[in-house]
Design an enzyme around this catalytic site. Sequence first.
Site, PDB file in Angstrom:
ATOM      1  N   GLU A 102      -2.096  -8.899   4.027  1.00  0.00           N
ATOM      2  CA  GLU A 102      -1.950  -9.608   5.345  1.00  0.00           C
ATOM      3  C   GLU A 102      -3.509  -9.595   6.225  1.00  0.00           C
ATOM      4  O   GLU A 102      -3.331 -10.182   6.996  1.00  0.00           O
ATOM      5  CB  GLU A 102      -1.143  -8.555   6.214  1.00  0.00           C
ATOM      6  CG  GLU A 102      -1.555  -7.059   6.497  1.00  0.00           C
ATOM      7  CD  GLU A 102      -1.211  -6.082   5.519  1.00  0.00           C
ATOM      8  OE1 GLU A 102      -1.465  -4.898   5.856  1.00  0.00           O
ATOM      9  OE2 GLU A 102      -1.027  -6.300   4.414  1.00  0.00           O
ATOM     10  N   ASP A 111       1.605 -15.256  30.525  1.00  0.00           N
ATOM     11  CA  ASP A 111       2.603 -14.673  30.090  1.00  0.00           C
ATOM     12  C   ASP A 111       3.836 -15.069  31.025  1.00  0.00           C
ATOM     13  O   ASP A 111       4.902 -15.436  30.788  1.00  0.00           O
ATOM     14  CB  ASP A 111       2.463 -13.210  29.621  1.00  0.00           C
ATOM     15  CG  ASP A 111       1.517 -12.794  28.778  1.00  0.00           C
ATOM     16  OD1 ASP A 111       1.395 -13.849  27.937  1.00  0.00           O
ATOM     17  OD2 ASP A 111       0.795 -11.852  28.610  1.00  0.00           O
ATOM     18  N   HIS A 167      -3.797  -4.913   0.547  1.00  0.00           N
ATOM     19  CA  HIS A 167      -3.082  -5.398   1.895  1.00  0.00           C
ATOM     20  C   HIS A 167      -3.064  -6.783   1.907  1.00  0.00           C
ATOM     21  O   HIS A 167      -4.537  -7.462   2.243  1.00  0.00           O
ATOM     22  CB  HIS A 167      -4.030  -4.732   2.950  1.00  0.00           C
ATOM     23  CG  HIS A 167      -3.823  -3.518   3.346  1.00  0.00           C
ATOM     24  ND1 HIS A 167      -2.680  -3.149   4.099  1.00  0.00           N
ATOM     25  CD2 HIS A 167      -4.371  -2.419   2.914  1.00  0.00           C
ATOM     26  CE1 HIS A 167      -2.664  -1.653   4.034  1.00  0.00           C
ATOM     27  NE2 HIS A 167      -3.783  -1.173   3.336  1.00  0.00           N
ATOM     28  N   CYS A 208       0.714  -1.164  -0.079  1.00  0.00           N
ATOM     29  CA  CYS A 208       0.061  -0.017  -0.211  1.00  0.00           C
ATOM     30  C   CYS A 208       0.979   1.126  -0.015  1.00  0.00           C
ATOM     31  O   CYS A 208       1.395   1.347  -0.970  1.00  0.00           O
ATOM     32  CB  CYS A 208      -0.983   0.150   1.193  1.00  0.00           C
ATOM     33  SG  CYS A 208      -2.491   1.063   1.000  1.00  0.00           S
TER      34      CYS A 208
END
Length: 511
Positions: A171, A227, A169, A79
């Site tokens: 993705e 985490d 795009h 883009c």
Amino acid sequence: MTEKILILDFGSQYTQLIARAVRETNVYCEIIPYHKAFEFEEGLKGIILSGSPFSVNEPNAPNVAIHEFVQKLPVLGICYGAQLTAKEFGGRVDKSNKREYGRAKMQIQQADTLLSGLSENSQVWMSHSDSIVALPENFAVLATTESIPIAAFKKTSTDTHPLYGLQFHPEVYHSTEGKTIIKNFLTNICGCSADWTSAHFISQTVADLKEKIGNRKVIMALSGGVDSTVAATLISKAIGSNLFGIFVDNGVLRKGEFEQVLQMYEKLGLNVKGVDAKEHFYSRLAGKTDPEEKRKIIGKGFIEIFDQEAKLLTGIEMLGQGTIYPDVIESMSVHGPSQTIKSHHNVGGLPDSMKLSLVEPLRSLFKDEVRRVGLELGIPEEMIHRHPFPGPGLAIRILGEVTPEKVALLQAADNIYIQGLKNHNLYDVVWQAGTILLPVKSVGVMGDERTYEFTVALRAVTSVDGMTADWAHLPYEFLADISNEIINNVRGINRVVYDISSKPPATIEWE
């Protein structure tokens, strides 16, 4: 040597999606602001230029040295990155007659490695207000769409490494074969071997931690969350009992959580000390009803307890944290260091006097990657796939003042709800669920007696990342059963309601 793709971020809302698409092909990548200097180090295999909210024709439009990059590595512009490439090499980019946004069908005009394996009329996603109207010399059109004459292009001269541009795009989800395009660029054009797996990450990270930490001691605050648990397990694999974990019971955890989490840590072989600090928190929460004040009390109380426990240890030089990649990305700004979007510190507010250097083994991973690494490490699946739980815990699910009696009430009701979701195979269907104790009492009838007891609200949402959420459409029969079970088994609650608000306009938590 780990192979790496560098993504230069011009401020696109989709930049993280580019990184995730690259990682899904088992290729490691990093995002950096476009203006940040970097080295063409060994292992760097290619560069991707992101989209941007800017126009390349603006006076202060972001710019990078594409001419220099492509002398050393393959480059793919997406883009804005494609428009900048075209302009910098002598092409022309103008304002489109209309904003080109949404689905389009792509027609391949010239066979090329980048587009190999794509079907005819492959769907792509557009999101731009400028268009490339003329390509530079020695560039060729690879694909078009109905409204875009230059949807994909390449540099045809062979005096540099390959240089490509896409005006859509690849993705995003709506570009149905976009991941194939990205994979073609990574493996067939950049020559990536695509061997960056969870097992590879673990072995390399443990080796790096051994080298970085050596014989030094590390202290770490653990929460029972994904985490911190995965980070602690990695550090422990590297340094064993030289990791000192602190797990604090702040009095507003889920029912039985303190004991269950400590047992899990023991099974994982982690050196963790459990600290019962319930009274410390209850005394400070007494009489407090403001949600923000309760949050600050929990946060400050944790720091006080953590500092006390740290002082009982000697020779601590390092602090372990479960920082993950989205935290790191949010701390960087494409507009320069003076406009940082968000500073991040997982523990937050630790005393400067502690003078500890950080150990953050997960700072390169997205959340789903952390979970995969956790499973590879042998951490139980029920721990890895737990719902998110707020840092202040049940303190912000008890509206109004927090007391030990109210905590016990909510823990009992919430435990019935969460166990019910698991028993009916609904737990993994929702993103987050919890019970809220309302500061409301109402009249009820049990047997021949009138009651005047509390009301709880059940909350369950579906979401991808928590930024937006829809209320989960749980079966009525299930909700009826849970309501009956809570009212029949938790003395002090005689009414159950279900929250059907979405985010926005509501939030997931009530406080």
